[in-house]
Scaffold this active site. Sequence first.
Site, PDB file in Angstrom:
ATOM      1  N   GLU A 280       0.810  -1.221   0.000  1.00  0.00           N
ATOM      2  CA  GLU A 280       0.000   0.000   0.000  1.00  0.00           C
ATOM      3  C   GLU A 280       0.848   1.278   0.000  1.00  0.00           C
ATOM      4  OE1 GLU A 280      -2.608   0.508   3.362  1.00  0.00           O
ATOM      5  OE2 GLU A 280      -3.550   2.277   2.515  1.00  0.00           O
TER       6      GLU A 280
ATOM      7  N   LYS B 171      -2.694  -1.900  -3.112  1.00  0.00           N
ATOM      8  CA  LYS B 171      -3.683  -0.995  -2.507  1.00  0.00           C
ATOM      9  C   LYS B 171      -3.121   0.404  -2.665  1.00  0.00           C
ATOM     10  CE  LYS B 171      -6.115   0.164   1.730  1.00  0.00           C
ATOM     11  NZ  LYS B 171      -7.003  -0.339   2.761  1.00  0.00           N
TER      12      LYS B 171
ATOM     13  N   SER C 291      -9.571   5.033   0.594  1.00  0.00           N
ATOM     14  CA  SER C 291     -10.394   6.241   0.425  1.00  0.00           C
ATOM     15  C   SER C 291      -9.609   7.507   0.763  1.00  0.00           C
ATOM     16  CB  SER C 291     -11.679   6.155   1.245  1.00  0.00           C
ATOM     17  OG  SER C 291     -11.433   6.045   2.624  1.00  0.00           O
ATOM     18  N   GLY C 292      -8.616   7.396   1.625  1.00  0.00           N
ATOM     19  CA  GLY C 292      -7.635   8.473   1.798  1.00  0.00           C
ATOM     20  C   GLY C 292      -8.122   9.785   2.391  1.00  0.00           C
ATOM     21  N   GLY C 293      -9.295   9.775   3.025  1.00  0.00           N
ATOM     22  CA  GLY C 293      -9.786  11.025   3.604  1.00  0.00           C
ATOM     23  C   GLY C 293     -10.765  11.744   2.690  1.00  0.00           C
TER      24      GLY C 293
ATOM     25  N   ARG D 255     -12.060   4.860   6.310  1.00  0.00           N
ATOM     26  CA  ARG D 255     -12.808   6.047   6.749  1.00  0.00           C
ATOM     27  C   ARG D 255     -14.113   6.261   5.989  1.00  0.00           C
ATOM     28  NH1 ARG D 255      -7.702   9.943   6.442  1.00  0.00           N
ATOM     29  NH2 ARG D 255      -7.080   8.225   5.096  1.00  0.00           N
TER      30      ARG D 255
END
Length: 326
Positions: free
Chosen positions: A171, A213, A255-257, A287
């Site tokens: 990732e 990922k 999703s990274g925020g 998240r």
Amino acid sequence: MLQTVQKIMSSKKGVLALDWSPSTIEIQFKNVGITSTPQLNRVYRQMLVTTPELNEFISGIILHDETVNQQLDSGEGFVEYLGGLGIVSGVRADDGKSKYGDTQQDMTEGLDSLDDRLKKYAEVGIKFTKWRAAFKISDYYPSKEFLKESIDRLVTFAKISHKHGLVPFVEPDVEMKGDHTTTRCSEVTAQVLKLLFDALKEAGVDLENVILKTNMVLPGTESGVEAASLEVANATLYALRKSVPENVGGIVFLSGGQSYEDSVHHLDKIEDLARNDPWEISFSYARALQKDALEVWSGKEENIDEAQKVLIERIKKVVKARKGEL
Ligand code: 13P
């Protein structure tokens, strides 16, 4: 391992990441006014994994070490319970991060004890692992030395995972935070991915048993720009096509925020434009999927049904996006 890859990448499902570290879950709980303890973390995660219909839409769940040896109220272990539902259990294998030298970059830690830990995880039925390497964007970052060290660690992690028959989620996460443009994010993402796959190939890692990922290509959160899904999808696929080999086991996005809505619509557009690309593409969100369910629950037993409804609704929609059917 190939069977695990196929199960995880099943075309009608996706991956739920429940691997917040104790410090991250503490912050997330604090946001909704509750105090994290191992016991309350267990109750929260029990609520999520016992959501009705979960196994129709979720193929794999990434657990945190804390959960691996915990039990549900019934006395059954989490890994055993998920196995009974046909959901593959994975675990976050990295052990947090530390400041890299005299820079503002964070290096992922945990290689020292990895071999031992993975051996134990494999023994209790864990089938896949995850190692997140964060890359900050600025005029100077990511630095050359940081890139090399961070990618070397991802490769070592993948090799040790394979040694124990575990499928590694490698990732690299090029972070949203910053004032960079979408173009700069695309360049850095392509560079990181190219270096990663060159190093994995050089080390002789079997890519069919590796899942990538990664981040979507987005403008920085402080850039003042909001990118349309078409732009995000084009920029993301541009970076992937330049750097990711055809035979990688699969690609899942974090999703990274991003907001839930953005993460869903961007994924839908990516799937739409990637119909002729060689990879199976899916999601592995933490998240974006948990935020609303956590808020509804807020630590109260009487809110469990409602929180589970919110979670499954969110999951159903992102699975639609994963099929490019929104
Ligand atoms: P987010 O979806 O919150 O970025 O988390 C994904 C992740 O890396 C956790 O495994």
